[in-house]
Write an enzyme that holds these catalytic residues in place. Structure first.
Site, PDB file in Angstrom:
ATOM      1  N   GLU A 129      10.050  19.975  61.702  1.00  0.00           N
ATOM      2  CA  GLU A 129       9.626  18.525  61.993  1.00  0.00           C
ATOM      3  C   GLU A 129       9.130  18.838  61.891  1.00  0.00           C
ATOM      4  O   GLU A 129       9.039  16.755  61.727  1.00  0.00           O
ATOM      5  CB  GLU A 129      10.996  18.322  63.545  1.00  0.00           C
ATOM      6  CG  GLU A 129      12.511  19.363  63.071  1.00  0.00           C
ATOM      7  CD  GLU A 129      12.561  20.537  64.180  1.00  0.00           C
ATOM      8  OE1 GLU A 129      13.119  20.846  64.244  1.00  0.00           O
ATOM      9  OE2 GLU A 129      11.679  20.857  64.066  1.00  0.00           O
ATOM     10  N   CYS A 148      13.944  20.122  68.804  1.00  0.00           N
ATOM     11  CA  CYS A 148      13.512  20.970  70.760  1.00  0.00           C
ATOM     12  C   CYS A 148      13.218  19.347  71.094  1.00  0.00           C
ATOM     13  O   CYS A 148      13.323  18.722  70.569  1.00  0.00           O
ATOM     14  CB  CYS A 148      11.632  21.719  70.863  1.00  0.00           C
ATOM     15  SG  CYS A 148      10.605  20.846  70.165  1.00  0.00           S
TER      16      CYS A 148
END
Length: 148
Positions: free
Chosen positions: A70, A96
Site C-alpha cells: 500500500e 496495517c
C-alpha cells in the site's frame, strides 16, 4: 484483484507477498508490492530482521527493511504526480495501522481485500474515518462484510 495478485508476485519479502492496486473511474492509477526501498539489498540477500527476532505478524512494523504494498502504491502515485484522492485500493491483505493512516490521509475512499491481517487498530481507524473496507468475497456474494 487479479492484478493485485500478479503484482504481489514481484514482492521480495520472505514472509508474505502482498500486492496493491489503486483504481479510480475504472483506471489503474498505481500499483505496489512489498519489498525493500529502491537500491537496497533484498531480504533474500541479507535476511529478514523480523524472522531473526521472532517478531509476530502484525507487530513491530518498524523492524523491517521493506515497505508495504500500500505504501509503495501511494509513493508511486506521488512520484508520478497522480491524484489518488477518491480512489479504491485493491489489496491482497487488509492494511496495517501504518498503511491505514496513509490511506486515510491520501483520500482513498474504499479498501477491498482478499485476506485479513492481524491488526485490529487499522480496521478501527479506517472505520472511524468513514473509509469503506470490504472483503472481495463478500462483495461478490452480496454478504455483509466479514472483517477480520
Amino acid at each position: 484483484m487479479d492484478i493485485a495478485r500478479l503484482v504481489a508476485r514481484r514482492s521480495t519479502c520472505l514472509r508474505r507477498q502482498v500486492g496493491a492496486v489503486l483504481v479510480k473511474d475504472r483506471n489503474i492509477l498505481a500499483t505496489g508490492y512489498n519489498g525493500t526501498p529502491s537500491g537496497l539489498r533484498h531480504c533474500s540477500e541479507v535476511g529478514c530482521v523480523r524472522q531473526m527476532q521472532n517478531v509476530p505478524s502484525g507487530q513491530r512494523h518498524e523492524l523491517c527493511r521493506g515497505l508495504h504494498a500500500e505504501q509503495n502504491a501511494i509513493i508511486q502515485a506521488a512520484k508520478h504526480g497522480t491524484n489518488i484522492s477518491g480512489s479504491i485500493l485493491f489489496c491482497t491483505n487488509t492494511p496495517c495501522v501504518i498503511c491505514s493512516k496513509m490511506i486515510i490521509n491520501a483520500g482513498i475512499r474504499q479498501v477491498v481485500f482478499l485476506e485479513g491481517y492481524p491488526d485490529r487498530l487499522s480496521l478501527d481507524m479506517l472505520a472511524e474515518s468513514g473509509i469503506q473496507v470490504s472483503k472481495l468475497e463478500d462483495l461478490l456474494t452480496g454478504k455483509e462484510s466479514s472483517l477480520p
